[in-house]
Scaffold this motif. Structure first.
Motif, PDB file in Angstrom:
ATOM      1  N   TYR A  95      -3.417   5.816   3.346  1.00  0.00           N
ATOM      2  CA  TYR A  95      -4.592   5.326   2.613  1.00  0.00           C
ATOM      3  C   TYR A  95      -4.481   5.656   1.135  1.00  0.00           C
ATOM      4  O   TYR A  95      -4.819   4.834   0.273  1.00  0.00           O
ATOM      5  CB  TYR A  95      -5.862   5.941   3.196  1.00  0.00           C
ATOM      6  CG  TYR A  95      -7.113   5.518   2.452  1.00  0.00           C
ATOM      7  CD1 TYR A  95      -7.682   4.275   2.657  1.00  0.00           C
ATOM      8  CD2 TYR A  95      -7.719   6.365   1.519  1.00  0.00           C
ATOM      9  CE1 TYR A  95      -8.813   3.865   1.974  1.00  0.00           C
ATOM     10  CE2 TYR A  95      -8.852   5.977   0.825  1.00  0.00           C
ATOM     11  CZ  TYR A  95      -9.400   4.721   1.054  1.00  0.00           C
ATOM     12  OH  TYR A  95     -10.518   4.322   0.358  1.00  0.00           O
ATOM     13  N   SER A  96      -3.998   6.853   0.824  1.00  0.00           N
ATOM     14  CA  SER A  96      -3.866   7.264  -0.572  1.00  0.00           C
ATOM     15  C   SER A  96      -2.841   6.405  -1.303  1.00  0.00           C
ATOM     16  O   SER A  96      -3.046   6.034  -2.465  1.00  0.00           O
ATOM     17  CB  SER A  96      -3.463   8.739  -0.649  1.00  0.00           C
ATOM     18  OG  SER A  96      -3.534   9.205  -1.983  1.00  0.00           O
ATOM     19  N   PHE A  97      -1.732   6.068  -0.625  1.00  0.00           N
ATOM     20  CA  PHE A  97      -0.733   5.194  -1.236  1.00  0.00           C
ATOM     21  C   PHE A  97      -1.301   3.804  -1.501  1.00  0.00           C
ATOM     22  O   PHE A  97      -0.941   3.155  -2.478  1.00  0.00           O
ATOM     23  CB  PHE A  97       0.487   5.058  -0.313  1.00  0.00           C
ATOM     24  CG  PHE A  97       1.421   6.234  -0.349  1.00  0.00           C
ATOM     25  CD1 PHE A  97       1.126   7.371  -1.093  1.00  0.00           C
ATOM     26  CD2 PHE A  97       2.600   6.218   0.371  1.00  0.00           C
ATOM     27  CE1 PHE A  97       1.978   8.460  -1.117  1.00  0.00           C
ATOM     28  CE2 PHE A  97       3.465   7.297   0.351  1.00  0.00           C
ATOM     29  CZ  PHE A  97       3.156   8.420  -0.398  1.00  0.00           C
ATOM     30  N   THR A  98      -2.194   3.351  -0.616  1.00  0.00           N
ATOM     31  CA  THR A  98      -2.690   1.984  -0.705  1.00  0.00           C
ATOM     32  C   THR A  98      -3.900   1.858  -1.627  1.00  0.00           C
ATOM     33  O   THR A  98      -3.967   0.934  -2.452  1.00  0.00           O
ATOM     34  CB  THR A  98      -3.064   1.468   0.703  1.00  0.00           C
ATOM     35  OG1 THR A  98      -1.955   1.650   1.576  1.00  0.00           O
ATOM     36  CG2 THR A  98      -3.444   0.003   0.659  1.00  0.00           C
ATOM     37  N   PRO A 107     -14.718   0.383  -6.476  1.00  0.00           N
ATOM     38  CA  PRO A 107     -16.065   0.553  -5.913  1.00  0.00           C
ATOM     39  C   PRO A 107     -16.249  -0.275  -4.647  1.00  0.00           C
ATOM     40  O   PRO A 107     -15.773  -1.401  -4.536  1.00  0.00           O
ATOM     41  CB  PRO A 107     -16.975   0.060  -7.037  1.00  0.00           C
ATOM     42  CG  PRO A 107     -16.126  -0.829  -7.870  1.00  0.00           C
ATOM     43  CD  PRO A 107     -14.738  -0.278  -7.786  1.00  0.00           C
ATOM     44  N   LEU A 108     -16.956   0.332  -3.692  1.00  0.00           N
ATOM     45  CA  LEU A 108     -17.122  -0.281  -2.388  1.00  0.00           C
ATOM     46  C   LEU A 108     -18.599  -0.450  -2.053  1.00  0.00           C
ATOM     47  O   LEU A 108     -19.446   0.292  -2.553  1.00  0.00           O
ATOM     48  CB  LEU A 108     -16.458   0.590  -1.315  1.00  0.00           C
ATOM     49  CG  LEU A 108     -14.973   0.900  -1.508  1.00  0.00           C
ATOM     50  CD1 LEU A 108     -14.537   1.989  -0.551  1.00  0.00           C
ATOM     51  CD2 LEU A 108     -14.146  -0.348  -1.313  1.00  0.00           C
ATOM     52  N   LEU A 155     -15.197   6.411   3.849  1.00  0.00           N
ATOM     53  CA  LEU A 155     -14.591   6.722   5.136  1.00  0.00           C
ATOM     54  C   LEU A 155     -14.631   5.517   6.077  1.00  0.00           C
ATOM     55  O   LEU A 155     -13.691   5.277   6.842  1.00  0.00           O
ATOM     56  CB  LEU A 155     -15.282   7.915   5.780  1.00  0.00           C
ATOM     57  CG  LEU A 155     -14.960   9.281   5.145  1.00  0.00           C
ATOM     58  CD1 LEU A 155     -15.841  10.368   5.740  1.00  0.00           C
ATOM     59  CD2 LEU A 155     -13.488   9.628   5.332  1.00  0.00           C
ATOM     60  N   ALA A 156     -15.715   4.743   6.029  1.00  0.00           N
ATOM     61  CA  ALA A 156     -15.792   3.529   6.844  1.00  0.00           C
ATOM     62  C   ALA A 156     -14.755   2.515   6.376  1.00  0.00           C
ATOM     63  O   ALA A 156     -14.091   1.850   7.194  1.00  0.00           O
ATOM     64  CB  ALA A 156     -17.192   2.928   6.773  1.00  0.00           C
ATOM     65  N   PHE A 157     -14.584   2.408   5.066  1.00  0.00           N
ATOM     66  CA  PHE A 157     -13.573   1.507   4.517  1.00  0.00           C
ATOM     67  C   PHE A 157     -12.171   1.939   4.936  1.00  0.00           C
ATOM     68  O   PHE A 157     -11.334   1.111   5.325  1.00  0.00           O
ATOM     69  CB  PHE A 157     -13.692   1.487   2.988  1.00  0.00           C
ATOM     70  CG  PHE A 157     -12.677   0.617   2.299  1.00  0.00           C
ATOM     71  CD1 PHE A 157     -12.799  -0.755   2.306  1.00  0.00           C
ATOM     72  CD2 PHE A 157     -11.594   1.188   1.640  1.00  0.00           C
ATOM     73  CE1 PHE A 157     -11.863  -1.560   1.660  1.00  0.00           C
ATOM     74  CE2 PHE A 157     -10.661   0.397   0.994  1.00  0.00           C
ATOM     75  CZ  PHE A 157     -10.791  -0.970   1.004  1.00  0.00           C
ATOM     76  N   SER A 158     -11.907   3.242   4.884  1.00  0.00           N
ATOM     77  CA  SER A 158     -10.601   3.769   5.279  1.00  0.00           C
ATOM     78  C   SER A 158     -10.318   3.482   6.754  1.00  0.00           C
ATOM     79  O   SER A 158      -9.206   3.070   7.117  1.00  0.00           O
ATOM     80  CB  SER A 158     -10.542   5.279   5.019  1.00  0.00           C
ATOM     81  OG  SER A 158      -9.336   5.830   5.498  1.00  0.00           O
ATOM     82  N   PHE A 182     -17.188  -7.022   4.030  1.00  0.00           N
ATOM     83  CA  PHE A 182     -17.693  -5.672   3.731  1.00  0.00           C
ATOM     84  C   PHE A 182     -19.199  -5.615   3.536  1.00  0.00           C
ATOM     85  O   PHE A 182     -19.710  -4.728   2.865  1.00  0.00           O
ATOM     86  CB  PHE A 182     -16.974  -5.076   2.502  1.00  0.00           C
ATOM     87  CG  PHE A 182     -15.498  -4.939   2.700  1.00  0.00           C
ATOM     88  CD1 PHE A 182     -14.993  -4.029   3.609  1.00  0.00           C
ATOM     89  CD2 PHE A 182     -14.611  -5.746   2.000  1.00  0.00           C
ATOM     90  CE1 PHE A 182     -13.622  -3.909   3.821  1.00  0.00           C
ATOM     91  CE2 PHE A 182     -13.250  -5.640   2.201  1.00  0.00           C
ATOM     92  CZ  PHE A 182     -12.751  -4.721   3.111  1.00  0.00           C
ATOM     93  N   GLU A 183     -19.885  -6.553   4.139  1.00  0.00           N
ATOM     94  CA  GLU A 183     -21.342  -6.525   4.152  1.00  0.00           C
ATOM     95  C   GLU A 183     -21.839  -7.582   5.131  1.00  0.00           C
ATOM     96  O   GLU A 183     -21.144  -8.558   5.415  1.00  0.00           O
ATOM     97  CB  GLU A 183     -21.921  -6.789   2.752  1.00  0.00           C
ATOM     98  CG  GLU A 183     -21.489  -8.095   2.138  1.00  0.00           C
ATOM     99  CD  GLU A 183     -22.013  -8.273   0.722  1.00  0.00           C
ATOM    100  OE1 GLU A 183     -22.764  -7.386   0.266  1.00  0.00           O
ATOM    101  OE2 GLU A 183     -21.668  -9.272   0.074  1.00  0.00           O
TER     102      GLU A 183
END
Length: 444
Positions: free
Chosen positions: A50-53, A87-88, A93-96, A219-220
């Motif tokens: 996740y951090s790489f992406t 920005p999300l 955490l849900a996005f990850s 995402f919504e």
């Protein structure tokens, strides 16, 4: 979070879909090749994937800032959205977790190209390395707000490029490096498809899961999410319809009197329609979704008909045809039919006065296909020439359920010819008995 659960379900569904299309001797192994991705990828994603992406960095590479869930897990300190650069509208955490489900199913798709002939440990090592060096960079370039492909103008709503073209091309390269199965015959159709009910169940679960795959990519809970779900449904349905019609036509051309419709073909058609609409599910009108699904089903059906005659590569479960070619069709259609009036986040396509969008999509296809092929070859070739990745011919004939998992076929005894006993009522002259000799006349 609901969409995350639906997409996670797609990996076991894919296992069922693939499992029903292979021989009994490789059935459990094929299930395992998909399910094991649910063990490897979440660990990789948490540690650094996740951090790489999506971590801080530049337009090409991320960083280690979010490694092992740092910052994301400090909800009380950093709040629900820890990333200020990206920005999300949902908690980080849900996005990850949602993006992790994409990272899981993408390498699992490749397993359909290496059926019955790849060693287990090299396969698991390949999955880990491919996710790190191929999937993560592609996702950053396309899904991350500052990714260079996204900044250029390439659009991919839910993974037509990142998920489907990358896995389709990688599956083809893997099949070429591994070579054909020991008993591969391109002139024989539907060999070993003995568990078709699993494929049908897997297709249904994939279709349901795709509602989260495409709908969740908005995402919504909005009109765009609803549009993506409607488009996904009608694209799958139109692809299935055109495939059934083509099957009937092919049957008549072969001189068959009854209507012939291939069950595995119809299941594949459903997947092709869903793949084709994925890159533009939230960008086009439903009428175009019908057209995109029908074009996907039509082109892939004809390609598979020609593959049998001209393209003798053992891409066992047609990963390239369904995902690579399907993703290509959908990405090109995205460059044609997108509308700002449908989704303000995307530019108009070529049909609405912006032909450069089609050019951007073609650039995205070339970049993703080339990078995926290079990464797959760079990972598999060193393993192939050092410790080997291919199961030997004898073990392929035995099947990987036994070779890789120690499963013994309990029905083997039923396959041994049984010796039948002679009928109970039989003439004495025909019975194989020792004759009884009377000794009464010999008594002195």
């Amino acid at each position: 979070m609901t969409s995350t659960g639906l997409v996670y379900m797609m990996t076991p569904a894919l296992a069922c879909f693939y499992g029903g299309l292979v021989e009994n001797k490789n059935f459990l192994n094929q299930l395992f090749l998909s399910i094991v991705c649910m063990a490897i990828i979440p660990v990789q994603w948490c540690l650094f994937g996740y951090s790489f992406t999506f971590g801080p960095g530049n337009s090409v590479f991320g960083s280690f800032d979010y490694s092992a869930g740092r910052k994301l897990g400090l909800v009380s300190l950093n709040g629900e959205t820890a990333d200020q650069v990206n920005p999300l509208s949902v908690p980080s955490l849900a996005f990850s977790a949602f993006q992790c489900s994409f990272a899981i199913i993408t390498p699992a798709l490749i397993s359909g190209a290496v059926v019955g002939r790849m060693k287990l440990i090299p396969y698991m090592l390949f999955i880990f390395l491919w996710a790190t060096f191929c999937y993560d960079p592609l996702a950053r370039w396309t899904f991350y707000n500052l990714g260079w492909l996204r900044q250029m103008g390439v659009v991919d709503f839910a993974g037509g490029l990142v998920v489907h073209i990358s896995s389709g091309i990688s599956g083809l390269v893997a099949a070429l490096i591994l070579g054909s199965r020991a008993q591969f015959d391109p002139d024989v159709l539907n060999t070993g498809q003995t568990n078709i009910p699993f494929t049908i169940v897997g297709t249904g679960l994939l279709w349901v899961g795709w509602m989260g795959f495409n709908g969740g990519s908005a995402f919504e809970a909005s009109g765009i999410a609803a549009l993506a779900i409607v488009n996904s449904n009608v694209a799958a349905a139109s692809s299935m319809t055109i495939w059934i019609i083509l099957d009937m036509i092919h049957g008549k051309l072969r001189g068959q009197h009854n209507v012939f419709v291939s069950i595995p073909g119809v299941c594949s058609a459903t997947v092709v329609g869903l793949v084709a609409i994925t890159p533009c599910a939230g960008y086009v009108q439903p009428g175009y979704a019908v057209l995109i699904g029908a074009c996907g089903g039509f082109i892939v059906n004809l390609f598979l008909a020609g593959k049998k005659r001209f393209f003798h590569v053992d891409d066992t479960l047609d990963v390239f045809s369904c995902h690579g070619l399907g993703g290509f069709i959908g990405t090109v259609m995205t460059g044609l039919f997108t509308q700002t009036d449908v989704n303000s986040a995307v530019a108009n396509g070529a049909f609405y006065g912006n032909p450069i969008q089609l050019g951007y999509q073609l650039v995205g296809i070339v970049v993703v296909a080339s990078f995926s092929a290079a990464c797959t070859a760079a990972i598999l070739l060193p393993m192939h020439f050092t410790f080997g990745i291919r199961i030997n011919r004898l073990e392929q004939v035995r099947g990987l359920d036994n070779v890789a998992h120690g499963i013994v076929d309990m029905d083997a005894s039923k396959k041994v010819p049984q010796i039948s006993a002679p009928p109970l009522r039989q003439k004495q002259t025909e019975m194989n008995i020792v004759p009884i000799i009377s000794i009464e006349n010999n008594v002195q």
